[in-house]
Design an enzyme around this catalytic site. Structure first.
Site, PDB file in Angstrom:
ATOM      1  N   SER B  55       0.867  -1.181   0.000  1.00  0.00           N
ATOM      2  CA  SER B  55       0.000   0.000   0.000  1.00  0.00           C
ATOM      3  C   SER B  55       0.899   1.224   0.000  1.00  0.00           C
ATOM      4  CB  SER B  55      -0.894   0.035   1.241  1.00  0.00           C
ATOM      5  OG  SER B  55      -1.956  -0.875   1.119  1.00  0.00           O
ATOM      6  N   GLU B  62      -1.380  18.961  -5.252  1.00  0.00           N
ATOM      7  CA  GLU B  62      -2.709  18.971  -5.871  1.00  0.00           C
ATOM      8  C   GLU B  62      -3.611  17.853  -5.351  1.00  0.00           C
ATOM      9  OE1 GLU B  62       0.206  18.648  -7.421  1.00  0.00           O
ATOM     10  OE2 GLU B  62       0.573  20.634  -8.254  1.00  0.00           O
ATOM     11  N   SER B  63      -3.239  17.113  -4.332  1.00  0.00           N
ATOM     12  CA  SER B  63      -4.029  16.081  -3.623  1.00  0.00           C
ATOM     13  C   SER B  63      -3.223  14.786  -3.451  1.00  0.00           C
ATOM     14  CB  SER B  63      -5.408  15.840  -4.217  1.00  0.00           C
ATOM     15  OG  SER B  63      -6.225  16.988  -4.013  1.00  0.00           O
ATOM     16  N   HIS B  68      -3.145   0.153  -3.690  1.00  0.00           N
ATOM     17  CA  HIS B  68      -3.182  -1.049  -2.855  1.00  0.00           C
ATOM     18  C   HIS B  68      -3.058  -2.222  -3.815  1.00  0.00           C
ATOM     19  CE1 HIS B  68      -4.313   1.537   0.415  1.00  0.00           C
ATOM     20  NE2 HIS B  68      -5.254   2.036  -0.354  1.00  0.00           N
ATOM     21  N   CYS B  83      -6.477  18.346  -7.569  1.00  0.00           N
ATOM     22  CA  CYS B  83      -7.255  19.576  -7.461  1.00  0.00           C
ATOM     23  C   CYS B  83      -6.862  20.529  -8.580  1.00  0.00           C
ATOM     24  CB  CYS B  83      -6.990  20.251  -6.120  1.00  0.00           C
ATOM     25  SG  CYS B  83      -7.843  19.407  -4.796  1.00  0.00           S
TER      26      CYS B  83
END
Lengths: 128, 128
Positions: B55, B62-63, B68, B83
């Site tokens: 993971s 920007e986020s 996973h 974003c």
């Protein structure tokens, strides 16, 4: 391990502005949210932006929780993704929403790991 | 900062099994994917599970990007959330999918930060 999971996307509006800018506070809320849902915390990474806003992730054995906060809009963009059937991601989302004092929220659940279909993507909750 | 963003969920099947278990390799692919999309990398956290699976998250200005992996199923569960309107999350998803040698994929784009509606949630790509 089964690939099946539940991914909850929560758009939280009207949150407490100071909390949305408090990196250590958000980290505590997110770790607590993971633990309250019964998840096992593996990695924690939070970042504070200038002049404002925080992005963070808690990697859990069962997938992840993330936040991107926009204090100037009272908005927090939340994801809680849990693999398996034991953990209920909504427990974590509800704890986060309550902790941030949201006034309105939109919550969308997307099934993961078993093939997406538009019929599967349902809005499961609106408003507080 | 505008709250508007694009969140791409990609279910990648038939991936290279060895790559899905290679934590440093996945980390390199994800950082490269972020940079190729023009994002700014802020935090990187990847975790290898026993006996298998990884993971990981790359927090960008920007986020975020997350993975996973389920090597035993050749499956990787990917999120790329950006974003703003400058970065195209699909550039990162395409790079990741190509790097992992996927044989089939499902891609769903969800608009963030402007109110969810079921009509907004469209499946934008199926198959390779």
């Amino acid at each position: 391990m089964d690939t099946m999971g539940r991914h909850v996307i929560a758009e939280l509006w009207g949150c407490n502005t100071e909390q949305l800018n408090d990196r250590p506070g958000l980290e505590r809320i997110f770790v607590s949210a993971a633990l309250k849902a019964g998840a096992e915390v593996r990695e924690v990474a939070f970042h504070a932006f200038a002049p404002q806003g925080v992005s963070g992730v808690v990697i859990i054995s069962e997938s992840h929780l993330t936040i991107h906060s926009f204090p100037e809009h009272g908005y927090a963009s939340i994801d809680v993704y849990t693999c398996g059937t034991v953990i209920d991601p909504h427990v974590a989302v509800a704890y986060i929403a309550e902790s941030l004092g949201v006034t309105s929220q939109e919550v969308l659940e997307i099934p993961r790991g078993r093939g997406l279909s538009e019929a599967d993507v349902g809005r499961v909750g609106l408003g507080v």
